[in-house]
Write an enzyme that holds these catalytic residues in place. Structure first.
Site, PDB file in Angstrom:
ATOM      1  N   GLU A  43      79.206 -54.076  46.465  1.00 55.93           N
ATOM      2  CA  GLU A  43      79.588 -53.287  45.504  1.00 55.93           C
ATOM      3  C   GLU A  43      80.198 -54.215  44.209  1.00 55.93           C
ATOM      4  O   GLU A  43      80.465 -55.149  44.201  1.00 55.93           O
ATOM      5  CB  GLU A  43      80.820 -52.231  45.637  1.00 55.93           C
ATOM      6  CG  GLU A  43      80.203 -51.415  46.788  1.00 55.93           C
ATOM      7  CD  GLU A  43      81.412 -50.279  47.132  1.00 55.93           C
ATOM      8  OE1 GLU A  43      81.142 -48.876  47.308  1.00 55.93           O
ATOM      9  OE2 GLU A  43      82.539 -50.867  47.068  1.00 55.93           O
ATOM     10  N   LYS A  99      71.765 -50.062  40.290  1.00 55.17           N
ATOM     11  CA  LYS A  99      72.122 -51.382  41.157  1.00 55.17           C
ATOM     12  C   LYS A  99      71.103 -52.164  41.015  1.00 55.17           C
ATOM     13  O   LYS A  99      71.072 -53.165  41.377  1.00 55.17           O
ATOM     14  CB  LYS A  99      72.163 -50.625  42.391  1.00 55.17           C
ATOM     15  CG  LYS A  99      73.667 -49.907  42.618  1.00 55.17           C
ATOM     16  CD  LYS A  99      73.937 -49.242  43.805  1.00 55.17           C
ATOM     17  CE  LYS A  99      75.024 -48.210  43.824  1.00 55.17           C
ATOM     18  NZ  LYS A  99      74.988 -46.991  42.809  1.00 55.17           N
ATOM     19  N   ILE A 157      67.674 -36.489  46.033  1.00 52.61           N
ATOM     20  CA  ILE A 157      66.677 -36.553  44.894  1.00 52.61           C
ATOM     21  C   ILE A 157      65.234 -36.010  45.532  1.00 52.61           C
ATOM     22  O   ILE A 157      64.727 -35.096  44.606  1.00 52.61           O
ATOM     23  CB  ILE A 157      66.569 -38.145  44.519  1.00 52.61           C
ATOM     24  CG1 ILE A 157      68.252 -38.313  44.066  1.00 52.61           C
ATOM     25  CG2 ILE A 157      65.671 -37.969  43.317  1.00 52.61           C
ATOM     26  CD1 ILE A 157      68.665 -37.610  43.070  1.00 52.61           C
ATOM     27  N   VAL A 213      74.416 -39.696  41.733  1.00 50.47           N
ATOM     28  CA  VAL A 213      74.243 -38.195  41.355  1.00 50.47           C
ATOM     29  C   VAL A 213      75.309 -37.366  42.132  1.00 50.47           C
ATOM     30  O   VAL A 213      75.831 -37.950  43.273  1.00 50.47           O
ATOM     31  CB  VAL A 213      72.985 -37.722  41.660  1.00 50.47           C
ATOM     32  CG1 VAL A 213      71.828 -38.410  40.866  1.00 50.47           C
ATOM     33  CG2 VAL A 213      72.610 -38.159  42.998  1.00 50.47           C
ATOM     34  N   LEU A 214      75.800 -36.548  41.614  1.00 51.17           N
ATOM     35  CA  LEU A 214      77.011 -35.782  42.142  1.00 51.17           C
ATOM     36  C   LEU A 214      76.276 -34.859  43.396  1.00 51.17           C
ATOM     37  O   LEU A 214      75.319 -34.435  43.370  1.00 51.17           O
ATOM     38  CB  LEU A 214      77.655 -34.822  41.247  1.00 51.17           C
ATOM     39  CG  LEU A 214      78.409 -35.337  40.194  1.00 51.17           C
ATOM     40  CD1 LEU A 214      78.712 -34.341  39.092  1.00 51.17           C
ATOM     41  CD2 LEU A 214      79.701 -36.019  40.749  1.00 51.17           C
ATOM     42  N   GLY A 215      77.098 -35.052  44.574  1.00 52.51           N
ATOM     43  CA  GLY A 215      76.781 -34.211  45.844  1.00 52.51           C
ATOM     44  C   GLY A 215      75.606 -34.794  46.696  1.00 52.51           C
ATOM     45  O   GLY A 215      75.332 -34.190  47.604  1.00 52.51           O
ATOM     46  N   SER A 216      75.135 -35.916  46.381  1.00 56.86           N
ATOM     47  CA  SER A 216      73.868 -36.555  47.014  1.00 56.86           C
ATOM     48  C   SER A 216      74.711 -36.734  48.425  1.00 56.86           C
ATOM     49  O   SER A 216      75.747 -37.095  48.571  1.00 56.86           O
ATOM     50  CB  SER A 216      73.370 -38.049  46.385  1.00 56.86           C
ATOM     51  OG  SER A 216      74.080 -38.922  46.205  1.00 56.86           O
TER      52      SER A 216
END
Length: 807
Positions: free
Chosen positions: A735, A602, A486, A640-643
């Protein structure tokens, strides 16, 4: 030419041919320019041939053609250069290129037409009447010379060929030679340029005259010998006369061109009545002849427009057809390719594949839901059916790869294609987005693998760029965690708005090194400072804020891995709570205008230490905002995708290793957002903040992780459950099955942006809050998990971590 195009050439089977092509590509601009010049010459020559009935005549070749050529070539070279005709490569020529050729040809024709018109009207100011008369006098004198010599050559030809009466021919020849010498004795000054040639002719005629004199006393037997002796000088005289004829034609051609410059003057004198009646008739005939010649050249220039278009377009199309037809017929189909989408993008993709050396592909058909297109053929390739019939068609046609040529399709349409083909063991490719194609960044032919981002894609984010620019332009911006997923994307987004300086704060040196190098290469005008710093080090932070005085702080540094933080709870509190407090306090103490903290979904009803630390950090900066000049805001969003450490890269690694793909629970769901979208919305939310808000980003619809795994396996060309197994490993410590993040509900307030909401909450008393945070920090130093959980529950009563800690 792009790197991809050059690699296509480099990959040829013949190394020698590849080396030659490399050499050609190295000098391609010079080569293309040379071809254009040759075409320009050929087009003008062809236009003259059309005008003169395909007859190659010295009169027009040595006159208007050679006169126009030195002007036409530079004009066309410059105009075509301005239209970018010396760029690119002809094997990719299309309608747009042909239109540019037509435009460039038209403009160059207009310029050339204006030049010829100006030359006819105003050329007399450059070429004087006296110069025209000198050329005319030389032409008349040279004509008289050839007229005198021609009877000599004719009679000699009769003697050599044995035609007519010998004595009469000899007498004519001798008389003509005498007339030539008498005429030559007058020595006209205009013959001076031809004096060497005339001297040679005089010597030849002396030899001929000597042989002619022998006929008077020669016997019949000696006549044949004399005739034989005359053949050589006769041939010499013929060659000399031919040379003079050429000179005469050159003079006539030159005279026709320069005489045009006197046309305006002669017309004016006719109007003024400066000629006698007899001279007037002759002058009017001359004006009519010159005017007809002038207009004929105008017509030739117009014909040149079409011959230029014809030859250049033909040359380019010949190169394209060579690559499409020659290579297409000579290739071996290794992979059978099916195109989904028989629209413009599908047709363009097929055309691009035909024109390239795609040895490994053979397109066998199209798929399209449009009933009108069923059964038609595109470039000889049939439309085989609708999307619902994909599995059957793939089996019947033994398809190896599918290309999805629907650049405007949304993620639901793409997912439908992939889900229909689950179990077919097929690789999926797609064309660029319609935005990239329209902007010219990418071509339809630049297909790529379908990525999970395409299937989980979201609508385009619309931002108020002017507001963000006002927020960032000319400011000193500090980003913590600048080397993370990010943080690094935040830095990229910030650089687009031209900050006065960008400070990259990161504890890990390697990620910091790479992001600094990337930003300096892409944004060379933005001053960038890379700073290695642990955000819990207050003394180091104060030194940075004192030296650089940032006005905007974007706090992205955090420990984010949920299960890992469960077993390293003290470090999570140290970095996420104490680190945030240290950065926030430094921003407050040094008068930063804005502080933006990036939080997580979260933090909502947290079940993990990581989520609870982010919630504590939110509470601290929200409280600090009440008494600070700095505007403190928080922005929450989900995965987020690809983090780094996210589920998608892990799944890809497991698939590459042959499986199994591990999913925690069949009902596990998560929100997903792309990194650029999240970063853009963070900046937009930051511009809205007045201080103290917790902004929540719209994450769309949650996705089942097991569905995500199946689609990734399918996209990789495998069959879920057959080639790659899916294993359920159980919920990990900290989780949840479902994350709670929505911008709709009683606890949310809308903003002017449809994808951003504000979470309503009741803040704690400052004294109580800080006392509880101090207690949490104290117990965290000891690392006792149970004590940390107890301290967290005091701060966050809704925390449920003690029921899901994996112990």
């Amino acid at each position: 030419m792009t790197d991809a195009e050059e690699r296509i050439y480099e990959s040829g089977p013949d190394d020698n041919a590849s080396a030659l092509m490399q050499k050609v590509l190295q000098y391609r601009k010079m080569l293309i320019l040379s071809v254009h010049v040759v075409v320009f010459v050929g087009a003008l020559l062809l236009a003259f041939l059309f005008a003169f009935n395909m007859s190659l005549d010295r009169t027009w070749f040595m006159g208007p053609f050679l006169f126009l050529l030195p002007f036409a070539i530079p004009i066309k070279v410059i105009v075509f250069g301005r239209f970018g005709q010396y760029q690119g490569w002809w094997r990719y020529v299309g309608i747009s290129d042909l239109i540019l050729i037509a435009k460039a040809s038209l403009l160059s024709t207009i310029v050339l037409m204006v030049f010829w018109t100006v030359f006819g009207h105003y050329g007399g100011r450059v070429i004087s009447q006296a110069r025209v008369l000198r050329v005319q006098h030389r032409m008349e004198t040279l004509g008289a010379l050839t007229t005198v010599i021609r009877p000599i050559r004719s009679s000699l030809q009769n003697i050599v060929a044995g035609r007519g009466d010998l004595e009469e021919n000899v007498a004519v020849a001798e008389r003509s030679i005498r007339q030539f010498r008498e005429w030559l004795d007058k020595s006209p000054q205009s013959l001076e340029p031809y004096r060497p040639r005339i001297t040679e002719m005089s010597l030849t005629l002396d030899t001929i005259d000597e042989h002619l004199g022998r006929f008077k006393s020669a016997s019949d037997a000696a006549v044949n010998e004399i005739v034989s002796c005359l053949k050589a000088p006769h041939n010499t005289l013929r060659a000399q006369l031919l040379h003079l004829d050429r000179q005469l034609f050159n003079l006539k051609a030159r005279h026709d061109v320069i005489a045009l410059t006197q046309l305006s003057r002669i017309r004016r004198e006719l109007v003024e009545g400066r000629f006698t009646d007899e001279a007037r008739d002759e002058t009017e005939k001359q004006v009519a002849r010159l005017n007809a010649f002038w207009l004929k050249v105008h017509g030739i220039i117009m014909v040149d427009l079409f011959t230029t278009i014809l030859l250049l377009s033909g040359a380019r199309m010949a190169v394209r057809l060579y690559h499409e037809e020659y290579f297409a017929r000579g290739t071996k189909a290794v992979k059978r390719f099916l195109i989904v989408g028989a629209g413009d993008a599908g047709e363009a993709l097929l055309r691009e594949m035909l024109r390239t050396r795609a040895d490994e592909y053979r397109v066998v058909g199209f798929i399209d839901d449009d009933p009108i297109k069923q059964g038609i053929r595109i470039h000889g390739v049939p439309v085989l059916g609708a999307v619902d019939k994909l599995p059957q068609i793939c089996t019947e046609q033994k398809i190896d790869e599918i290309g999805i040529a629907m650049p405007s399709a949304n993620h639901k349409q793409l997912r439908r294609v992939v889900q229909v083909c689950q179990g077919a063991k097929i690789r999926f490719r797609t064309v660029p987005s319609i935005t990239d194609i329209a902007s010219g960044k990418l071509r339809v032919s630049q297909i790529r693998d379908v990525d999970i981002n395409d299937l989980l894609g979201r609508d385009v984010v619309h931002l108020d760029l002017a507001e963000i620019e006002q927020f960032l332009k000319g400011q000193v911006v500090l980003v913590t965690g600048a080397g993370g997923s990010i943080g690094s994307e935040m830095c990229r987004q910030v650089c687009h708005f031209e900050p006065r300086r960008l400070l990259l704060v990161e504890q890990a040196e390697n990620p910091l090194f790479f992001i600094e190098r990337e930003l300096r290469a892409q944004f060379d005008k933005v001053p960038i400072r890379a700073i290695v710093c642990d955000i819990t080090d207050r003394q180091r932070l104060n030194g940075i804020f004192t030296e650089h005085a940032p006005s905007v702080v974007i706090h992205a540094a955090a420990h984010k891995h949920v299960p890992l933080m469960e077993i390293n709870a003290g470090e999570a509190i140290k970095n996420n709570v104490q680190g945030t407090m240290a950065v926030a306090d430094a921003a407050d103490a040094h008068g930063a205008a804005h502080f933006v903290m990036i939080s997580t979904d979260k933090a909502v009803n947290p079940t993990s230490i990581m989520g609870s630390t982010k919630r504590v950090a939110e509470m601290y900066i929200q409280d600090l905002n009440q008494t600070s000049r700095t505007h403190f805001v928080t922005v929450r969003f989900g995965n987020v995708l690809g983090s780094n450490g996210s589920v998608v890269p892990i799944f890809k690694q497991q698939i590459a290793a042959g499986g199994p793909v591990t999913v925690t629970h069949p009902e596990m769901r998560r929100y997903f957002m792309t990194i650029p979208e999240a970063s853009q919305l963070v900046l937009q939310a930051a511009t809205m903040g007045q201080g103290g808000e917790i902004f929540v980003l719209d994450m769309g619809e949650p996705v089942k992780i097991v569905d995500l795994a199946r689609e990734l396996i399918t996209l990789s060309g495998f069959r879920p459950g057959e080639d790659i197994e899916i294993a359920f490993a159980g919920v990990r410590p900290g989780e949840k099955l479902f994350e709670e993040l929505s911008i709709a509900g009683e606890d949310m307030l809308p903003t002017r942006h449809p994808k951003i909401g504000i979470w309503k909450n009741i803040p704690k008393d400052r004294h109580v809050l800080r006392s509880e945070i101090d207690d949490l920090v104290t117990v965290a130093r000891a690392g006792d998990y149970d004590a940390i959980v107890a301290a967290v529950k005091i701060l966050i009563p809704e925390y449920l971590g003690d029921h899901n800690n994996g112990q």
